[in-house]
Write a protein that holds these residues in place. Structure first.
Motif, PDB file in Angstrom:
ATOM      1  N   THR B  24      -2.555   3.717   1.235  1.00  0.00           N
ATOM      2  CA  THR B  24      -1.983   2.386   1.420  1.00  0.00           C
ATOM      3  C   THR B  24      -2.331   1.896   2.829  1.00  0.00           C
ATOM      4  O   THR B  24      -2.467   2.705   3.756  1.00  0.00           O
ATOM      5  CB  THR B  24      -0.447   2.476   1.265  1.00  0.00           C
ATOM      6  N   LYS B  25      -2.448   0.576   2.962  1.00  0.00           N
ATOM      7  CA  LYS B  25      -2.785  -0.021   4.260  1.00  0.00           C
ATOM      8  C   LYS B  25      -1.842   0.499   5.352  1.00  0.00           C
ATOM      9  O   LYS B  25      -0.625   0.568   5.126  1.00  0.00           O
ATOM     10  CB  LYS B  25      -2.608  -1.543   4.141  1.00  0.00           C
ATOM     11  N   VAL B  28       1.388  -1.338   6.352  1.00  0.00           N
ATOM     12  CA  VAL B  28       2.492  -1.226   5.381  1.00  0.00           C
ATOM     13  C   VAL B  28       3.068   0.186   5.429  1.00  0.00           C
ATOM     14  O   VAL B  28       4.292   0.383   5.444  1.00  0.00           O
ATOM     15  CB  VAL B  28       1.978  -1.556   3.952  1.00  0.00           C
ATOM     16  N   LYS B  35      11.090   3.878   7.586  1.00  0.00           N
ATOM     17  CA  LYS B  35      12.227   3.723   6.666  1.00  0.00           C
ATOM     18  C   LYS B  35      12.631   5.091   6.108  1.00  0.00           C
ATOM     19  O   LYS B  35      13.816   5.414   6.016  1.00  0.00           O
ATOM     20  CB  LYS B  35      11.846   2.765   5.536  1.00  0.00           C
ATOM     21  N   TYR B 132       1.966   5.447  -2.183  1.00  0.00           N
ATOM     22  CA  TYR B 132       2.924   4.488  -1.618  1.00  0.00           C
ATOM     23  C   TYR B 132       4.336   5.086  -1.551  1.00  0.00           C
ATOM     24  O   TYR B 132       5.059   4.896  -0.570  1.00  0.00           O
ATOM     25  CB  TYR B 132       2.927   3.225  -2.482  1.00  0.00           C
TER      26      TYR B 132
END
Lengths: 253, 247
Positions: B24-25, B28, B35, B132
């Motif tokens: 994933t980028k 991001v 989190k 992700y």
């Protein structure tokens, strides 16, 4: 334009799709209808690449899906917008974050540009005050609109909708139908809608494919539904007294 | 039955391959990692601190109560507390507790995403959903040994408070006991275990959440199954690592 040719798909030895061929046209709302268990969800999931058909080909504007590399498939998927039956919004993100998600994932746009695009599409689906709300804080109809906004934010070439009206009141359902139709025409998208809601069929059915027992039983437009003698579709569409009367009235002129 | 287990194990290792493919980028992913650190690591500090302090205290009191022979020095209370906490309590038993706390959180959050088609939504968009969802957890749990370090300290501190203020030994005896025959490798051994358990804590519950089928009831069942398998795997790995590192 999406072309499917002779699609067959089985689960546990049971053939669900038995050789379905169809063309879903660009700039039109293409509806797949049929009773529960007719194979319409399997067909939609096959179009999305979630299921892989054992036989047959699916082409997206000439690109045969099964011939693409994994990277090309992922690339193609960025051209797809999907409206799930339950909206499938990310519940840990706000409305604006949900809509911005495809842009953050697949574009190099800065936050300012992303914000402007999010504002634009949320305005397009008539949601201007919901940016900072969580999906759990808005109604089902609003969730559907957010899902549409997320599906179109990255200018998709193809839009897929799975039962877009399920669980909505008639007014909101019509609103969602019209929104999908307007967006399809406005952005010249190939839209494929999986539904068994007859109101949707009559409202936005520019091209309708009727599936029965895994086979394409009938194909036509919403106007042609009134005139068809095909037993399968007549049984399915006119099982309700209301539609029977509408058909009688239509045929009487 | 055996074939089903073997197939599940195979699927678990294939999941690893998928976690590291099509990243994933970074912009991001960075947010997701922070989190997860907040949810999995910082969110566990309170319960770990509470349990460690009081279990350390209980170990210390029970050791003291079993010292009936006047020939055995009271320093043994600090020594036994240190050894119990560093070798087993902090790395292994905190990990079992975390299999319940952190593991059920991971399984239920990923499982709910599966039920509500959020994972399908990611896949349809062209996102590698395993990368992700699981990769940020794997990175976040690299900080898990930090929790175990805190548990070691608070367990020993709890032991000290219970022993000294409970009148079982003096402060200097307890501290002497903490320092007697200290083997620094035992701390390394505990951190190696913590690292391995952290990987299991992140991936086994993720596996059960990601591949679950059904509705809300099945999310609950998947959480229970994930807890059982994570605990069993931790206990087995504890045995294997102890054999490899301490014998």
């Amino acid at each position: 334009m999406i072309t499917i040719e002779n699609i067959e798909k089985s689960f546990g030895g049971t053939k669900i799709l038995k050789g379905v061929s169809a063309v879903f046209e660009t700039g039109k709302t293409n509806l797949i209808i049929g009773q529960s268990g007719s194979g319409k969800t399997v067909l939609l999931k096959s179009l999305l690449g979630i299921h892989t058909p054992e036989v047959g080909t699916i082409s997206f504007d000439g690109r045969v899906y099964s011939d693409l590399s994994s990277e090309e498939k992922r690339e193609l998927r960025t051209e797809i917008g999907m409206l799930f039956q339950g909206s499938a919004l990310f519940d840990s993100m706000t409305v604006a974050e949900n809509v911005a998600f495809p842009l953050k994932m697949f574009t190099k746009d800065n936050n300012n540009k992303i914000q402007k695009r999010v504002d634009f599409v949320l305005k397009r689906v008539a949601l201007v005050d919901a940016h900072n709300k969580l999906p759990s804080e808005i109604s089902g109809g609003m969730q559907k609109r957010v899902a549409i906004a997320r599906a179109i934010v990255n200018n998709p070439k193809y839009l897929f909708c799975d039962e877009p009206n399920s669980g909505l009141d008639p007014n909101t359902a019509t609103l969602i139908d019209n929104l999908i139709k307007e967006i399809t025409e406005e952005y010249n998208i190939t839209t494929v809608i999986n539904t068994h809601d007859m109101n949707s069929v009559m409202e936005i059915g520019e091209k309708i494919i009727f599936l029965k027992n895994g086979l394409k039983e009938w194909e036509g437009t919403k106007e042609e539904i009134f005139r068809t003698d095909n037993e399968g579709i007549v049984d399915f569409v006119y099982s309700s007294n209301l539609f029977k009367k509408v058909r009688e009235a239509y045929l009487k002129g | 039955m055996l074939l089903r287990y073997l197939s599940q194990i195979g699927k678990y290792f294939l999941m690893w391959k998928e976690i590291f493919s099509k990243q994933t980028k970074w912009s991001v992913m960075r947010v997701l990692i922070f989190k997860e650190i907040d949810d999995l690591i910082l969110g566990s500090l309170g319960i770990v601190a509470f349990i460690s302090f009081f279990v350390g205290g209980v170990v210390s009191i029970q050791t003291a109560l079993n010292l009936n022979n006047p020939l055995i020095p009271r320093t043994i209370i600090g020594y036994a507390t240190r050894e119990s906490v560093i070798l087993e309590f902090a790395p292994t038993f905190i990990s079992i507790i975390m299999a319940g706390k952190m593991g059920s959180f991971i399984t239920s959050s990923i499982g709910s995403m599966r039920v509500t088609e959020q994972i399908d939504a990611l896949e349809v968009m062209g996102v590698n959903s395993l990368n992700y969802l699981v990769f940020p957890k794997l990175i976040a749990v690299l900080l898990y040994p930090f929790i175990i370090g805190i548990s070691m300290f608070l367990g020993s501190f709890g032991g000290y408070i219970a022993a000294v203020y409970g009148g079982f030994t003096t402060s200097s005896d307890f501290i002497d006991g903490l320092q007697i025959n200290f083997v620094p490798f035992h701390v390394t051994y505990a951190f190696i275990k913590a690292f391995v358990f952290a990987i299991l804590l992140a991936t086994i519950p993720s596996f059960h959440g990601y591949y679950m089928k059904g509705g809300a009831l099945e999310v609950g069942k998947a959480s229970t199954v994930a807890f059982v398998w994570t605990s069993v795997t931790i206990i087995l790995m504890n045995y294997i690592l102890t054999q490899l590192l301490l014998t």
